[in-house]
Write a protein that holds these residues in place. Structure first.
Motif, PDB file in Angstrom:
ATOM      1  N   UNK A   1      26.283   0.516  55.396  1.00  0.00           N
ATOM      2  CA  UNK A   1      26.935  -0.802  55.446  1.00  0.00           C
ATOM      3  C   UNK A   1      26.568  -1.515  56.746  1.00  0.00           C
ATOM      4  N   UNK A   2      25.963  -2.700  56.661  1.00  0.00           N
ATOM      5  CA  UNK A   2      25.619  -3.417  57.894  1.00  0.00           C
ATOM      6  C   UNK A   2      26.882  -3.765  58.680  1.00  0.00           C
ATOM      7  N   UNK A   3      26.748  -3.719  60.000  1.00  0.00           N
ATOM      8  CA  UNK A   3      27.909  -3.973  60.863  1.00  0.00           C
ATOM      9  C   UNK A   3      28.484  -5.362  60.631  1.00  0.00           C
ATOM     10  N   UNK A   4      27.606  -6.310  60.326  1.00  0.00           N
ATOM     11  CA  UNK A   4      28.108  -7.671  60.123  1.00  0.00           C
ATOM     12  C   UNK A   4      29.008  -7.744  58.888  1.00  0.00           C
ATOM     13  N   UNK A   5      28.708  -6.935  57.883  1.00  0.00           N
ATOM     14  CA  UNK A   5      29.555  -6.912  56.689  1.00  0.00           C
ATOM     15  C   UNK A   5      30.875  -6.218  57.012  1.00  0.00           C
TER      16      UNK A   5
ATOM     17  N   UNK B   1      31.919 -16.425  52.747  1.00  0.00           N
ATOM     18  CA  UNK B   1      31.296 -17.515  53.488  1.00  0.00           C
ATOM     19  C   UNK B   1      30.270 -16.977  54.477  1.00  0.00           C
ATOM     20  N   UNK B   2      30.640 -15.861  55.100  1.00  0.00           N
ATOM     21  CA  UNK B   2      29.718 -15.281  56.071  1.00  0.00           C
ATOM     22  C   UNK B   2      28.418 -14.864  55.407  1.00  0.00           C
ATOM     23  N   UNK B   3      28.597 -14.163  54.282  1.00  0.00           N
ATOM     24  CA  UNK B   3      27.405 -13.666  53.605  1.00  0.00           C
ATOM     25  C   UNK B   3      26.548 -14.831  53.118  1.00  0.00           C
ATOM     26  N   UNK B   4      27.237 -15.842  52.562  1.00  0.00           N
ATOM     27  CA  UNK B   4      26.484 -16.985  52.061  1.00  0.00           C
ATOM     28  C   UNK B   4      25.785 -17.700  53.215  1.00  0.00           C
ATOM     29  N   UNK B   5      26.489 -17.783  54.329  1.00  0.00           N
ATOM     30  CA  UNK B   5      25.881 -18.456  55.468  1.00  0.00           C
ATOM     31  C   UNK B   5      24.674 -17.676  55.988  1.00  0.00           C
ATOM     32  N   UNK B   6      24.819 -16.362  55.950  1.00  0.00           N
ATOM     33  CA  UNK B   6      23.719 -15.527  56.441  1.00  0.00           C
ATOM     34  C   UNK B   6      22.486 -15.693  55.569  1.00  0.00           C
TER      35      UNK B   6
ATOM     36  N   UNK C   1      22.139  -2.801  62.490  1.00  0.00           N
ATOM     37  CA  UNK C   1      23.316  -2.088  62.997  1.00  0.00           C
ATOM     38  C   UNK C   1      24.195  -1.750  61.806  1.00  0.00           C
ATOM     39  N   UNK C   2      24.441  -0.455  61.622  1.00  0.00           N
ATOM     40  CA  UNK C   2      25.103  -0.036  60.389  1.00  0.00           C
ATOM     41  C   UNK C   2      26.246   0.929  60.664  1.00  0.00           C
ATOM     42  N   UNK C   3      27.187   0.927  59.724  1.00  0.00           N
ATOM     43  CA  UNK C   3      28.242   1.939  59.760  1.00  0.00           C
ATOM     44  C   UNK C   3      27.682   3.149  59.037  1.00  0.00           C
ATOM     45  N   UNK C   4      27.371   4.164  59.780  1.00  0.00           N
ATOM     46  CA  UNK C   4      26.635   5.278  59.194  1.00  0.00           C
ATOM     47  C   UNK C   4      26.868   6.536  60.039  1.00  0.00           C
TER      48      UNK C   4
END
Lengths: 639, 416
Positions: A199-203, A15-20, B285-288
């Motif tokens: 990996x983006x922090x939001x993910x 849902x988050x990804x779709x909303x984004x 902002x990334x996990x890296x």
């Protein structure tokens, strides 16, 4: 307690990804993140793996079930004879649950298993074991509880003992899970030039704050035990009696889906394996019945053996039903954009990793004027090999055939919840004729109302060789025509027919199909004519075994509903006849072969019912491959 | 016989009618089943909806664009054109910056639209697919090759080639100065350097710790600007300098390190010390692990924005003439030459600004059409100076010139 969590990117994540991503592109894009700009929106977004924990304790309302017992003596009325009780141990219930859990939690999910003070997280490509949960998870109580009590008890257990360590455990596997996601970033600076996963922090935040726990509960069973005395004949003509004891006790298993939101679990979905309508009830009854035949009148202790048989199969049927119902929730159904829209070879990037079976239906959806609309549907003909442990270039997409409607590239293919089993009812007119001493009587034309079940063997067995081969079991009740001419005193009465067979279907597009197949049928015709043992008009019966080659044309109104019509030819290859009182008849009777025509309607059932035992387990190919590769890697590192 | 002929004619008529109906039916059927194509490859995009995702490299940008059409194929083509349209005219750093360029583009646009694929270096997966009012609408991310676009625009004289620009006003030198060479600033400066070189500028990468000559310090101090980067730029002789600093902020999320990089870049004219562009670039902002990749991502973002500003200013610069910073030290014995100097500068340059002046020290910014560098300017000044004493060179460096006016040549000068 040992409970297993099976993850797959969660609904919240989706849902988050779709909303984004969901909003359209306009000049005002300030709120959109880079991640949202490079990932697909809901109109074409493939579903993601979700993290799920299957709680391996079956909650019980009672561990002793009492069933009324009815006895039917030979040629006598049925009478109640008291109550018998059976027991179920928690260990046995848990073992049966564990045996069937893969139907609900197949390889499409990531799994989390808690044992004592450690957790293990299995993704499609990695296994993280020995994750410290910093406390000993207490074993779930074996006490029996009402459903409401169990639901709250489980929720409390999850929130007190599992939730505090969830974030860290989910965090440990987040990177691996991100790499298995469809919505990961591709083609950008970070992935292409810097060659980082990034990996983006939001993910990450979505991954650690979303997972599910599946709990199961068995309400008190209701059913009955029937004991029937049956007369049998020995070769010397003498008779003896056997006793057939049947227990019918469908399991109405309930399933609880708890969602973890990053802080705590909440009850999100409650499902039950309760049949919807007559046919589903009948179907469930068939998987929930077992019988034994004994030479002696059974006692209460014999009921336990029958119960154990009933429990195993009926539980399997109920998990199949629950798994199907779970997929009605979009968060748990597989979705993927169509990569090739050739109607006979529709390409779908899903397969054994997602537990996609042969002949699995998919609907093709398109967002039209802001609303997701189903524009067609098809069935998978080749279930692809999509194990994520394989390099991308070695994976094989599934191939599906368009059954009805249309499909275009990048329409969203959505898994249709399906058991592969349909109930059906039909009207059949059979033009068979009874011959007496070589003379056609005009009697024997039968008009049947048939009730039956038909199932797709390709799906049940998950075997491509059986694609679009359907097996059926039908029961017909009908009326017979009277004799004519010299036999106008021959009265046709009732007829009963049971047939079992198979057919191969050929789909022609537009929802139409043609099929060819054959049944083995047993028919009993009841007639009355003068000259019987009483000297008057007496009843007699003619029993025939038939081979019934047949052809059919059908039309699918939707994946769950079809109408059909067909023609068949009854070829009797065995005939037996006698007066109703058991006396032999002096005449030579035979049934002539004859054409029959049929028209009916079939509708999807949420229970596999009579075919539940045939349902093959979900593929474990990807897990086996993953474990083998991880072992090989570990061995390499050790060297 | 007549009857037979009549029947035959009737049959022929019937056949003709039948064939005509058949043909009509086939035509109608074809029309009904094939979506009507309303666009040609050379048509401009129907959609003008697109957004910049990121600057991927000096030559490529990633753009998410909407495509519209009567079929998926049309919508796909339209999305490509929309992405190119955005690169040309849509964003803040569009290639066609003024009405003249856009007007010129109109004469050639069919060629660009028809060859859209020439400018697309990568097409991503479809990101959205809808039908609206019977029309297909898709969204897709494209990597657009800006360098190819620019080259083709320049080849058709729609825009000026940056190399030609450079030649017109001497080869501009740009200093990229990392504030903190120990951190990620140096990495960010390298990204900027790559952008600048790919766009035809001559680049010097410096770090702020390099030593500044005392005389340059004195000259800079005259105007009151003692920023070491400014002084470094003066010393290096750059026309423009860009100061870079970066920061990586990090936190921990469920045992994972997540970080975000910010790169700040400010560009100045060295001659005037005035700012010509400033921007900040942000990574996601990334996990890296580490910060270099994130700094690279942020630097790409900042570089694209700043260089857009810089390019536009540079084009304006062509109109004004090249800017020079000139510091003059007059020997006390030759008296007041302020009027002579002012007249001199007005004679040889088309724009003169006096920044600071004392009794013997003068700081000017000049915009001159003729000279390509400080040496050319020196010769001009020497040739045109009328007044007491002579013009002597103390230091010339790109757009920076220090001269002394007096009766004799000496290395030492005193700037008040």
């Amino acid at each position: 307690m040992s409970s297993c969590l099976v993850p797959r990117s969660t609904r919240i994540l989706l849902m988050l990804i779709l909303a984004l991503v969901g909003s359209s592109l306009t000049s005002n894009l300030a709120a959109e993140t880079r991640q949202s700009l490079v990932t697909a929106d809901a109109t074409v977004a493939a579903s993601e793996r979700q993290a799920v924990m299957g709680i391996s304790r079956l909650g019980l309302e009672a561990n002793r079930f009492t069933f009324p017992v009815f006895y039917t003596p030979h040629e006598g009325p049925t009478i109640p004879v008291g109550n018998w009780s059976v027991r179920i141990s928690q260990e046995y219930a848990d073992a049966i649950l564990a045996d069937n859990l893969s139907f609900i939690i197949p390889a499409r999910y990531d799994r989390l298993v808690f044992e004592n003070s450690q957790a293990r997280f299995e993704t499609a490509t990695q296994v993280f074991s020995g994750l410290d949960v910093r406390q000993v998870i207490p074993e779930l109580s074996q006490a029996t509880r009402s459903y409401a009590e169990y639901r709250e008890y489980l929720l409390d257990h999850l929130n007190h003992h599992i939730a505090p360590s969830m974030e860290e455990i989910l965090g440990a596997a987040a990177e691996a899970r991100y790499q298995e996601m469809n919505a990961r970033e591709r083609g950008t600076f970070i992935t292409e030039r810097a060659r980082q996963t990034g990996m983006p922090a939001e993910v990450l935040e979505a991954l650690i704050s979303s997972s599910y726990a599946f709990g199961f509960y068995l309400p008190e069973l209701r059913g009955r035990i029937n004991i029937r005395q049956i007369e049998r004949k020995r070769f010397d003509g003498s008779t003896y009696y056997v006793y057939q004891t049947t227990l019918a006790a469908p399991l109405k298993t309930r399933m609880l889906v708890y969602a973890f939101d990053g802080e705590q679990f909440t009850t999100q979905i409650e499902l039950d394996a309760v049949p919807d309508g007559f046919f589903e009830g009948l179907s469930q009854q068939m998987s929930a019945s077992a019988s034994i035949t004994t030479a002696w009148l059974p006692r209460e202790r014999h009921a336990q053996q029958i119960f154990d048989d009933v429990f195993e199969l009926s539980f399997k049927d109920s998990t199949i039903a629950l798994s199907t119902r779970l997929k009605e929730n979009r968060a748990f159904a597989v979705a993927t954009p169509v990569i090739d829209a050739t109607p006979e070879e529709i390409g779908l990037k899903v397969g054994n990793q997602e537990d996609i079976r042969v002949d699995q239906p998919f609907t093709f959806n398109r967002t039209i004027d802001g609303k997701e609309t189903t524009i067609g549907w098809g069935r998978v003909r080749l279930a692809g090999n999509t194990c994520l442990i394989l390099p991308e270039e070695e994976r094989i997409a599934s191939r599906a055939q368009l059954i009805s409607g249309q499909v275009d590239e990048f329409d969203l293919a959505v898994e249709h919840p399906w058991t592969g089993v349909y109930g059906r009812t039909a009207f059949t007119q059979s033009m068979t004729e009874l011959e007496i001493d070589g003379q056609a009587t005009g009697a024997g034309n039968a008009s049947f109302i048939e009730l039956g079940f038909i199932s797709n063997l390709g799906f049940l067995l998950n075997n491509r060789s059986f694609s679009e081969i359907w097996t059926n079991l039908d029961l017909g009740l009908g009326l017979l025509s009277n004799g004519e001419g010299n036999f106008d005193n021959l009265d046709g009465k009732g007829a009963i027919r049971v047939r079992f067979g198979a057919e191969k279907r050929f789909h022609m597009g537009y929802g139409l199909y043609a099929s060819a197949g054959a049944d083995l049928g047993y028919e009993q015709h009841n007639y009355a004519k003068p000259g019987g043992p009483s000297g008057l008009k007496d009843d007699f019966k003619v029993q025939t075994a038939n081979l019934i080659p047949r052809a059919e044309i059908g039309y699918y109104i939707n994946p769950n509903l079809k109408i059909y019509g067909g023609a068949a030819y009854n070829l009797p290859f065995y005939t037996d006849y006698e007066w109703d009182n058991g006396d032999s008849m002096t005449e030579d009777l035979s049934m002539m072969g004859g054409l029959s025509v049929q028209a009916g309607i079939a509708f999807h059932l949420g229970f596999a019912g009579p075919f539940a035992s045939m349902m093959a387990r979900p593929s474990t190919e990807c897990e086996v491959l993953r474990d083998a590769r991880l072992e090989a890697q570990a061995a390499e590192q050790a060297e | 016989m007549n009857l037979t002929i009549a029947i035959e004619r009737e049959k022929q008529k019937m056949n003709t009618k039948f064939l005509a109906i058949l043909f009509l039916a086939a035509l109608l059927s074809a029309c009904a089943s094939t979506p009507e194509s309303t666009t040609r490859p050379s048509d401009p995009p129907l959609s003008r909806q697109a957004t910049l995702v990121e600057s991927y490299s000096a030559n490529e940008v990633m753009i998410r664009a909407v495509g519209l059409g009567n079929s998926m194929a049309e919508a796909r083509d339209d999305a490509r054109k929309a992405a190119i349209w955005f690169a040309l005219m849509g964003g803040t750093n569009s290639l066609l910056t003024n009405a003249e360029q856009r007007e010129a583009f109109r004469d050639h646009e069919a060629e660009f639209w028809a060859n859209a694929m020439r400018y697309i270096s990568h097409e991503g997966d479809l990101l959205s697919r809808r039908q609206e009012a019977g029309q297909d609408r898709i969204e897709r991310a494209f990597r657009v090759n800006i360098a190819n676009l620019k080259a083709d625009l320049a080849a058709r004289n729609i825009i000026s080639d940056s190399r030609e620009l450079a030649e017109a006003i001497a080869n501009p030198v740009i200093s990229v100065i990392a504030r903190n060479p120990e951190g990620n600033d140096r990495h960010a400066a390298s990204v900027f350097s790559e952008y600048l070189q790919d766009r035809g500028f001559e680049v010097v990468v410096l770090d702020a710790t390099q030593r500044v000559d005392e005389i340059v310090q004195q000259a800079a101090a005259l105007e009151g600007n003692i920023d070491p980067m400014y002084m470094l730029a003066l010393q290096t002789g750059s026309d423009i300098y860009i100061s870079i600093d970066s920061e990586v902020a990090e936190r921990r999320v469920a045992g994972n390190r997540v970080a975000q990089s910010t790169v700040n870049a400010t560009a100045y004219y060295t001659a005037t010390g005035s700012q010509l562009g400033a921007s900040s670039g942000y990574s996601a902002e990334r996990a890296i692990a580490g910060g270099a990749a994130l700094t690279g991502e942020a630097a790409n973002d900042a570089a694209d924005k700043v260089l857009g500003q810089l390019t536009r200013s540079w084009q304006r610069e062509v109109q004004r003439g090249k800017a020079f910073k000139v510091v003059v030290n007059a020997s006390p014995e030759i008296g007041d030459i302020s009027r002579n100097l002012h007249q001199l500068f007005n004679d040889v340059c088309n724009r003169v600004r006096r920044n600071a002046a004392g009794s013997t020290s003068f700081d000017y910014t000049l915009n001159c059409d003729g000279p390509r560098d400080a040496m050319d300017l020196l010769i001009l000044l020497e040739d045109n100076y009328i007044g007491p004493g002579q013009v002597f060179r103390v230091l010339d460096s790109g757009a920076f010139l220090i001269i002394r006016i007096g009766d004799s040549d000496t290395d030492s000068i005193i700037i008040e």
